[in-house]
Design a protein around this motif. Structure first.
Motif, short mmCIF file in Angstrom:
data_model
loop_
_atom_site.label_atom_id
_atom_site.label_comp_id
_atom_site.label_asym_id
_atom_site.label_seq_id
_atom_site.Cartn_x
_atom_site.Cartn_y
_atom_site.Cartn_z
N LEU A 89 0.83 -1.20 0.00
CA LEU A 89 0.00 0.00 0.00
C LEU A 89 0.87 1.26 0.00
O LEU A 89 2.06 1.20 0.30
N SER A 90 0.23 2.37 -0.32
CA SER A 90 0.87 3.67 -0.12
C SER A 90 0.75 4.04 1.35
O SER A 90 -0.24 3.70 2.00
N GLY A 91 1.75 4.73 1.87
CA GLY A 91 1.59 5.27 3.21
C GLY A 91 0.54 6.35 3.19
O GLY A 91 -0.42 6.34 3.97
N VAL A 92 0.69 7.30 2.27
CA VAL A 92 -0.31 8.32 1.98
C VAL A 92 -0.68 8.18 0.51
O VAL A 92 0.19 8.21 -0.36
N GLN A 93 -1.95 8.03 0.23
CA GLN A 93 -2.42 7.84 -1.14
C GLN A 93 -2.25 9.15 -1.91
O GLN A 93 -2.75 10.20 -1.49
N TYR A 94 -1.56 9.09 -3.03
CA TYR A 94 -1.14 10.32 -3.71
C TYR A 94 -2.32 11.16 -4.21
O TYR A 94 -2.25 12.39 -4.24
N TYR A 95 -3.42 10.52 -4.61
CA TYR A 95 -4.53 11.23 -5.26
C TYR A 95 -5.50 11.81 -4.23
O TYR A 95 -5.89 12.98 -4.33
N THR A 96 -5.84 11.02 -3.22
CA THR A 96 -6.81 11.48 -2.23
C THR A 96 -6.17 12.09 -1.00
O THR A 96 -6.83 12.81 -0.24
N GLN A 105 -5.17 10.30 1.53
CA GLN A 105 -5.49 9.46 2.69
C GLN A 105 -4.24 8.84 3.29
O GLN A 105 -3.42 8.25 2.59
N PHE A 106 -4.09 8.97 4.61
CA PHE A 106 -3.01 8.34 5.37
C PHE A 106 -3.58 7.04 5.94
O PHE A 106 -4.46 7.05 6.81
N PHE A 107 -3.09 5.92 5.44
CA PHE A 107 -3.64 4.64 5.85
C PHE A 107 -3.30 4.32 7.30
O PHE A 107 -2.25 4.73 7.81
N ASP A 108 -4.18 3.59 7.94
CA ASP A 108 -3.96 3.14 9.32
C ASP A 108 -3.07 1.91 9.26
O ASP A 108 -3.54 0.77 9.21
N ILE A 109 -1.78 2.12 9.28
CA ILE A 109 -0.82 1.08 8.93
C ILE A 109 -0.74 -0.07 9.95
O ILE A 109 -0.71 -1.24 9.55
N PRO A 110 -0.67 0.19 11.26
CA PRO A 110 -0.44 -0.92 12.20
C PRO A 110 -1.42 -2.08 12.07
O PRO A 110 -0.99 -3.24 11.99
N PRO A 111 -2.75 -1.86 12.06
CA PRO A 111 -3.64 -3.03 11.97
C PRO A 111 -3.56 -3.74 10.63
O PRO A 111 -3.76 -4.97 10.57
N ILE A 112 -3.27 -3.01 9.56
CA ILE A 112 -3.16 -3.65 8.24
C ILE A 112 -1.91 -4.51 8.19
O ILE A 112 -1.92 -5.63 7.67
N CYS A 113 -0.82 -4.00 8.76
CA CYS A 113 0.42 -4.78 8.82
C CYS A 113 0.21 -6.03 9.67
O CYS A 113 0.63 -7.13 9.29
N LYS A 114 -0.45 -5.87 10.80
CA LYS A 114 -0.69 -7.00 11.70
C LYS A 114 -1.52 -8.08 11.01
O LYS A 114 -1.21 -9.27 11.09
N LYS A 115 -2.58 -7.67 10.32
CA LYS A 115 -3.44 -8.63 9.61
C LYS A 115 -2.67 -9.33 8.50
O LYS A 115 -2.84 -10.55 8.28
N SER A 116 -1.80 -8.62 7.80
CA SER A 116 -0.99 -9.22 6.74
C SER A 116 -0.12 -10.32 7.30
O SER A 116 0.00 -11.40 6.71
N HIS A 117 0.49 -10.06 8.43
CA HIS A 117 1.36 -11.06 9.05
C HIS A 117 0.56 -12.25 9.58
O HIS A 117 1.04 -13.39 9.55
N GLU A 118 -0.64 -11.99 10.03
CA GLU A 118 -1.48 -13.08 10.55
C GLU A 118 -1.80 -14.12 9.47
O GLU A 118 -1.92 -15.31 9.77
N ILE A 119 -1.94 -13.66 8.22
CA ILE A 119 -2.25 -14.61 7.15
C ILE A 119 -0.98 -15.08 6.43
O ILE A 119 -1.04 -15.78 5.42
#
Length: 438
Positions: free
Chosen positions: A189-196, A198-212
């Protein structure tokens, strides 16, 4: 409009001194029709020149002139060219929240993304998918080249906002990761989406990625130097960035990347001589002995002249109090812009008539300094006319065809008065467009 005088906010700003550390373009040099400096809200595309960078660059030119090749080893200003990356790595590590051994200052953004994917995207018959946001910056789609090398079809899962919405919900990203589960090799993912913006909520997304069982990586081009990052704490696997936006290092300047401590590439890295043990690098040994950590993935020596402005920027940032101080002002400054736009007579949250609506999230924690404004009616191509009128009035933003203008008040060199004036100019441009249509 808020009743508070922006000049009062500027007078009370503890970082007001940092503006004088930068060279602000003149309207006469930037397509404007007025006098004085522009209101520069385009740091999301190219940051301004730190004044000290001019001094440092001249010093390097003099070293090149007087010492030539010896500048690599015997440098009068203690910046030997062979170690130029070591002059910026400590500061960059603070900016991204990583150990110094986890980052490298080298190459370009897209090349570094290529290198990261080749090293860590290891598809199997059962785990091969890459999850990415739809509408990501084109540099993020270069993994198509990696996929073509691997001869894998239908690997990309492009997640998009819900119908009628502009930004991705964290819950939907997590649901997509959960849906594809064991099939996912990388979430990118982008940290901050260039067009909109949006600053993504990184910690839970990273955690979920590692869980799978997937790797989690980031394109930080629009995030580094803009929003607070804690890559090591969040356990992000790898990330890449450029330095010419919020790090003010100049057009096309050298980029960098992060690789989590201890991450195993399975022998897939594209080795280069600059990743060789520093003690033996110039012995030209036929055996590759990599530097431990991220530096061992470097291919070639970083360009000195484009590294120098970054030294100047990191010095300003350190004296300003680092990213926490920048973020504190950024939230206030961009929040002021948000309030002015929301109260504007041209704000059209439901998209009706000539005006604008804001694409960027309202929550300050879900955005950086950028606000993306869609000129309405959508698809009318009025944006180009509005943008041109703003430039003539001395406001430099960033246009994204067909309808979006990105406005990014950078806390190091923008003022609250700049923000107020920019909104006034935007309103004037929209009114002029309406008058022309009558």
């Amino acid at each position: 409009m808020p009743s508070i005088d922006p000049r009062q906010l500027d007078a009370q700003d503890p970082l007001k001194w940092t503006r004088d550390e930068f060279e602000i373009p003149l309207q006469s040099d930037s397509g404007g029709e007025g006098d004085g400096q522009v209101i520069y809200l385009c740091g999301n595309s190219l940051g301004l020149l730190p004044k000290r960078a001019r001094t440092l660059l001249i010093e390097e030119i003099d070293v090149w002139s007087k010492r030539a090749v010896y500048g690599h080893f015997a440098h009068p200003h203690d910046r030997p060219w062979k170690d130029i990356d070591e002059c910026v790595v400590p500061g960059l590590a603070k900016v991204v929240g990583a150990k110094e051994s986890e980052i490298a200052h080298t190459s370009t953004l897209t090349s570094n993304i290529h290198s990261l994917f080749i090293s860590f995207y290891r598809p199997t018959k059962t785990r091969w998918r890459i999850i990415i946001e739809k509408g990501a910056f084109p540099s993020d789609w270069i993994h198509e080249a990696v996929l073509s090398q691997e001869q894998i079809d239908n690997a990309v899962v492009a997640i998009e906002p819900r119908e009628g919405e502009e930004v991705l919900r964290t819950e939907d990203i997590l649901a997509s990761i959960e849906k594809y589960g064991d099939e996912v090799a990388v979430v990118w993912l982008s940290g901050v989406q260039y067009y909109t913006g949006q600053f993504f909520d990184i910690p839970p997304i990273c955690k979920k990625s590692h869980e799978i069982g997937a790797y989690f990586g980031l394109d930080l081009a629009h995030a580094i130097g803009n929003v607070p990052l804690s890559l090591h704490e969040w356990r992000v696997d790898f990330a890449a960035w450029c330095t010419y936006k919020y790090l003010n290092s100049g057009p096309g300047a050298v980029a960098g990347y992060y690789i989590k401590e201890g991450l195993d590439d399975g022998g897939r890295r594209l080795a280069g001589w600059w990743g060789q043990n520093r003690e033996t690098r110039f012995l030209m040994s036929p055996t590759f002995d990599p530097i431990p950590g991220a530096a061992g993935y470097q291919h070639s020596n970083p360009p000195v002249l484009s590294s120098i402005p970054l030294i100047a920027h990191l010095d300003i940032l350190e004296r300003a109090g680092g990213m926490p101080a920048l973020r504190e002002k950024s939230e206030r400054l961009t929040g002021y812009l948000w309030d002015l736009l929301k109260r504007s007579r041209f704000h059209r949250p439901r998209g009706e008539g000539v005006g604008f609506r804001i694409l960027t999230p309202e929550d300050p924690k879900a955005r950086g300094c950028q606000l993306s404004v869609m000129i309405l009616p959508r698809g009318s191509r009025l944006m180009e006319s509005v943008f041109e009128k703003m430039v003539k009035q001395g406001v430099v933003g960033d246009e994204r065809r067909p309808d979006v203008i990105r406005l990014s008040p950078v806390p190091l060199y923008n003022r609250f008065a700049d923000v107020q004036r920019a909104v006034e100019v935007l309103e004037g441009a929209l009114q002029a467009v309406i008058d022309e249509q009558r």
